[in-house]
Design a protein around this motif. Structure first.
Motif, PDB file in Angstrom:
ATOM      1  N   SER A  38       0.833  -1.206   0.000  1.00 33.53           N
ATOM      2  CA  SER A  38       0.000   0.000   0.000  1.00 33.53           C
ATOM      3  C   SER A  38       0.867   1.255   0.000  1.00 33.53           C
ATOM      4  O   SER A  38       2.062   1.206   0.331  1.00 33.53           O
ATOM      5  CB  SER A  38      -0.908   0.027   1.232  1.00 33.53           C
ATOM      6  N   LYS A  39       0.234   2.371  -0.351  1.00 30.84           N
ATOM      7  CA  LYS A  39       0.918   3.668  -0.261  1.00 30.84           C
ATOM      8  C   LYS A  39       1.297   3.962   1.187  1.00 30.84           C
ATOM      9  O   LYS A  39       2.367   4.498   1.462  1.00 30.84           O
ATOM     10  CB  LYS A  39       0.010   4.779  -0.793  1.00 30.84           C
ATOM     11  N   GLU A  40       0.419   3.587   2.100  1.00 34.80           N
ATOM     12  CA  GLU A  40       0.673   3.836   3.523  1.00 34.80           C
ATOM     13  C   GLU A  40       1.914   3.073   4.002  1.00 34.80           C
ATOM     14  O   GLU A  40       2.697   3.591   4.802  1.00 34.80           O
ATOM     15  CB  GLU A  40      -0.546   3.452   4.363  1.00 34.80           C
ATOM     16  N   GLU A  41       2.112   1.861   3.497  1.00 32.95           N
ATOM     17  CA  GLU A  41       3.305   1.100   3.872  1.00 32.95           C
ATOM     18  C   GLU A  41       4.560   1.780   3.327  1.00 32.95           C
ATOM     19  O   GLU A  41       5.582   1.871   4.020  1.00 32.95           O
ATOM     20  CB  GLU A  41       3.219  -0.336   3.361  1.00 32.95           C
ATOM     21  N   ALA A  42       4.508   2.296   2.114  1.00 34.87           N
ATOM     22  CA  ALA A  42       5.644   3.038   1.550  1.00 34.87           C
ATOM     23  C   ALA A  42       5.937   4.271   2.409  1.00 34.87           C
ATOM     24  O   ALA A  42       7.104   4.564   2.712  1.00 34.87           O
ATOM     25  CB  ALA A  42       5.356   3.445   0.109  1.00 34.87           C
ATOM     26  N   THR A  70      16.825   9.816   1.860  1.00 32.31           N
ATOM     27  CA  THR A  70      15.883   9.629   0.762  1.00 32.31           C
ATOM     28  C   THR A  70      16.175  10.633  -0.338  1.00 32.31           C
ATOM     29  O   THR A  70      16.573  11.769  -0.074  1.00 32.31           O
ATOM     30  CB  THR A  70      14.419   9.786   1.223  1.00 32.31           C
ATOM     31  N   ALA A  71      15.949  10.195  -1.586  1.00 31.42           N
ATOM     32  CA  ALA A  71      16.131  11.080  -2.732  1.00 31.42           C
ATOM     33  C   ALA A  71      14.937  12.014  -2.866  1.00 31.42           C
ATOM     34  O   ALA A  71      15.047  13.101  -3.408  1.00 31.42           O
ATOM     35  CB  ALA A  71      16.308  10.255  -4.009  1.00 31.42           C
ATOM     36  N   HIS A  72      13.787  11.567  -2.367  1.00 29.14           N
ATOM     37  CA  HIS A  72      12.557  12.364  -2.401  1.00 29.14           C
ATOM     38  C   HIS A  72      11.535  11.700  -1.493  1.00 29.14           C
ATOM     39  O   HIS A  72      11.665  10.528  -1.147  1.00 29.14           O
ATOM     40  CB  HIS A  72      12.014  12.494  -3.824  1.00 29.14           C
ATOM     41  N   GLN A  73      10.533  12.434  -1.120  1.00 25.22           N
ATOM     42  CA  GLN A  73       9.427  11.854  -0.358  1.00 25.22           C
ATOM     43  C   GLN A  73       8.636  10.933  -1.279  1.00 25.22           C
ATOM     44  O   GLN A  73       8.651  11.105  -2.500  1.00 25.22           O
ATOM     45  CB  GLN A  73       8.525  12.969   0.178  1.00 25.22           C
ATOM     46  N   PRO A  74       7.927   9.952  -0.724  1.00 28.07           N
ATOM     47  CA  PRO A  74       7.114   9.095  -1.581  1.00 28.07           C
ATOM     48  C   PRO A  74       6.164   9.941  -2.432  1.00 28.07           C
ATOM     49  O   PRO A  74       5.599  10.930  -1.958  1.00 28.07           O
ATOM     50  CB  PRO A  74       6.327   8.232  -0.585  1.00 28.07           C
ATOM     51  N   LYS A  75       6.037   9.541  -3.682  1.00 28.56           N
ATOM     52  CA  LYS A  75       5.171  10.287  -4.593  1.00 28.56           C
ATOM     53  C   LYS A  75       4.621   9.351  -5.652  1.00 28.56           C
ATOM     54  O   LYS A  75       5.130   8.252  -5.864  1.00 28.56           O
ATOM     55  CB  LYS A  75       5.936  11.429  -5.255  1.00 28.56           C
ATOM     56  N   LEU A 111       2.273   4.048 -10.220  1.00 31.43           N
ATOM     57  CA  LEU A 111       3.357   3.750  -9.277  1.00 31.43           C
ATOM     58  C   LEU A 111       3.377   4.790  -8.164  1.00 31.43           C
ATOM     59  O   LEU A 111       3.086   5.967  -8.390  1.00 31.43           O
ATOM     60  CB  LEU A 111       4.726   3.806  -9.977  1.00 31.43           C
ATOM     61  N   TYR A 112       3.754   4.352  -6.986  1.00 33.44           N
ATOM     62  CA  TYR A 112       3.901   5.254  -5.850  1.00 33.44           C
ATOM     63  C   TYR A 112       5.111   4.754  -5.072  1.00 33.44           C
ATOM     64  O   TYR A 112       5.238   3.554  -4.792  1.00 33.44           O
ATOM     65  CB  TYR A 112       2.661   5.210  -4.958  1.00 33.44           C
ATOM     66  N   GLY A 113       6.022   5.649  -4.735  1.00 33.75           N
ATOM     67  CA  GLY A 113       7.163   5.192  -3.953  1.00 33.75           C
ATOM     68  C   GLY A 113       8.263   6.227  -3.837  1.00 33.75           C
ATOM     69  O   GLY A 113       8.062   7.415  -4.097  1.00 33.75           O
ATOM     70  N   PHE A 114       9.443   5.727  -3.474  1.00 34.00           N
ATOM     71  CA  PHE A 114      10.590   6.604  -3.254  1.00 34.00           C
ATOM     72  C   PHE A 114      11.867   5.788  -3.310  1.00 34.00           C
ATOM     73  O   PHE A 114      11.858   4.556  -3.242  1.00 34.00           O
ATOM     74  CB  PHE A 114      10.475   7.321  -1.901  1.00 34.00           C
ATOM     75  N   ASP A 167      25.241   2.537   4.157  1.00 29.27           N
ATOM     76  CA  ASP A 167      26.443   2.383   3.331  1.00 29.27           C
ATOM     77  C   ASP A 167      26.293   2.985   1.942  1.00 29.27           C
ATOM     78  O   ASP A 167      27.198   2.868   1.119  1.00 29.27           O
ATOM     79  CB  ASP A 167      26.806   0.901   3.226  1.00 29.27           C
ATOM     80  N   GLY A 168      25.150   3.603   1.666  1.00 26.70           N
ATOM     81  CA  GLY A 168      24.946   4.250   0.379  1.00 26.70           C
ATOM     82  C   GLY A 168      24.338   3.372  -0.693  1.00 26.70           C
ATOM     83  O   GLY A 168      24.178   3.805  -1.827  1.00 26.70           O
ATOM     84  N   HIS A 169      23.987   2.126  -0.368  1.00 29.91           N
ATOM     85  CA  HIS A 169      23.308   1.280  -1.349  1.00 29.91           C
ATOM     86  C   HIS A 169      21.931   1.872  -1.612  1.00 29.91           C
ATOM     87  O   HIS A 169      21.239   2.295  -0.681  1.00 29.91           O
ATOM     88  CB  HIS A 169      23.176  -0.157  -0.837  1.00 29.91           C
ATOM     89  N   ARG A 170      21.531   1.916  -2.889  1.00 28.92           N
ATOM     90  CA  ARG A 170      20.264   2.543  -3.272  1.00 28.92           C
ATOM     91  C   ARG A 170      19.147   1.497  -3.344  1.00 28.92           C
ATOM     92  O   ARG A 170      19.312   0.435  -3.936  1.00 28.92           O
ATOM     93  CB  ARG A 170      20.385   3.211  -4.633  1.00 28.92           C
ATOM     94  N   TRP A 171      18.011   1.857  -2.745  1.00 28.18           N
ATOM     95  CA  TRP A 171      16.830   1.002  -2.675  1.00 28.18           C
ATOM     96  C   TRP A 171      15.632   1.771  -3.212  1.00 28.18           C
ATOM     97  O   TRP A 171      15.505   2.977  -2.982  1.00 28.18           O
ATOM     98  CB  TRP A 171      16.562   0.598  -1.229  1.00 28.18           C
ATOM     99  N   ASN A 172      14.737   1.090  -3.896  1.00 26.71           N
ATOM    100  CA  ASN A 172      13.550   1.683  -4.484  1.00 26.71           C
ATOM    101  C   ASN A 172      12.329   0.966  -3.910  1.00 26.71           C
ATOM    102  O   ASN A 172      12.171  -0.237  -4.104  1.00 26.71           O
ATOM    103  CB  ASN A 172      13.614   1.515  -6.009  1.00 26.71           C
ATOM    104  N   VAL A 173      11.502   1.686  -3.188  1.00 27.94           N
ATOM    105  CA  VAL A 173      10.286   1.119  -2.594  1.00 27.94           C
ATOM    106  C   VAL A 173       9.110   1.577  -3.444  1.00 27.94           C
ATOM    107  O   VAL A 173       8.921   2.777  -3.641  1.00 27.94           O
ATOM    108  CB  VAL A 173      10.106   1.607  -1.134  1.00 27.94           C
ATOM    109  N   VAL A 174       8.334   0.609  -3.954  1.00 27.04           N
ATOM    110  CA  VAL A 174       7.219   0.969  -4.822  1.00 27.04           C
ATOM    111  C   VAL A 174       5.939   0.232  -4.436  1.00 27.04           C
ATOM    112  O   VAL A 174       5.974  -0.922  -4.019  1.00 27.04           O
ATOM    113  CB  VAL A 174       7.514   0.685  -6.316  1.00 27.04           C
ATOM    114  N   TYR A 175       4.843   0.955  -4.549  1.00 23.51           N
ATOM    115  CA  TYR A 175       3.508   0.364  -4.531  1.00 23.51           C
ATOM    116  C   TYR A 175       3.012   0.462  -5.971  1.00 23.51           C
ATOM    117  O   TYR A 175       3.073   1.537  -6.578  1.00 23.51           O
ATOM    118  CB  TYR A 175       2.563   1.105  -3.581  1.00 23.51           C
ATOM    119  N   MET A 176       2.547  -0.656  -6.519  1.00 25.88           N
ATOM    120  CA  MET A 176       2.078  -0.678  -7.909  1.00 25.88           C
ATOM    121  C   MET A 176       0.589  -0.967  -7.939  1.00 25.88           C
ATOM    122  O   MET A 176       0.148  -2.006  -7.440  1.00 25.88           O
ATOM    123  CB  MET A 176       2.831  -1.745  -8.696  1.00 25.88           C
TER     124      MET A 176
END
Length: 135
Positions: free
Chosen positions: A80-84, A98-103, A109-112, A118-127
Motif C-alpha cells: 500500500s501507499k501507507e506502507e511506503a 531519501t532522494a525524495h518523499q514518496p510520490k 506507481l507510488y514510492g521513493f 552504506d549508500g546502497h540505493r533502494w527503491n520502494v514501490v507500490y504498484m
C-alpha cells in the motif's frame, strides 16, 4: 533449476546495518546472522550484508564506494501507499537518506528511493496494476 535469489552487499558495520534494516521493517533470517554478516528477508528474497573484509575475501575484488556511485538500484514492492510512507519515515529515523518523499509516478506507481547507511540505493514501490497502461 534456479531456486532462490540472494543479494550480497558489503557494509562497514554489520551491527549498525542489521539495526537499520530491522528498524525500517525487514525481518532477520533464521540463519546467516554472525559477527561478520546479517541476513535479512525482503519478500521471498534474502539479502546478505557482509562486513567489507569478509565480502572482499570471497569476491576477490575491491569494493566500490557506494557513497560516491550507484552500483545498482534494488527495488521491492509493498502492499500500500501507507506502507511506503511508513518505510520512508523509518528510513529517516534509522539514519538513511531519501532522494525524495514518496510520490505518485506515471499514474500507477507510488514510492521513493533511499540510501542505506552504506549508500546502497533502494527503491520502494507500490504498484496499482489496475491503472497500469496496456503495452
Amino acid at each position: 533449476m534456479m531456486k532462490q535469489l540472494w543479494l550480497n552487499l558489503p557494509v562497514k558495520d554489520v551491527n549498525q546495518s542489521r539495526a537499520f534494516f530491522t528498524q525500517i521493517g525487514c525481518q532477520l533470517n533464521t540463519h546467516g546472522n554472525t559477527e561478520t554478516s546479517a541476513s535479512i528477508v525482503i519478500g521471498g528474497s534474502t539479502v546478505m550484508l557482509y562486513d567489507e573484509k569478509a565480502f572482499k575475501s570471497f569476491v576477490n575484488n575491491e569494493v566500490s564506494d557506494s557513497q560516491k556511485c550507484t552500483e545498482m538500484l534494488i527495488s521491492f514492492d509493498v502492499e500500500s501507499k501507507e506502507e511506503a510512507d511508513e518505510i520512508a519515515k523509518n528510513v529517516l529515523l534509522a539514519g538513511g537518506r531519501t532522494a525524495h518523499q514518496p510520490k505518485e509516478m506515471d499514474g500507477w506507481l507510488y514510492g521513493f528511493v533511499f540510501s542505506d547507511l552504506d549508500g546502497h540505493r533502494w527503491n520502494v514501490v507500490y504498484m496499482d496494476i489496475s491503472k497500469m497502461p496496456n503495452n
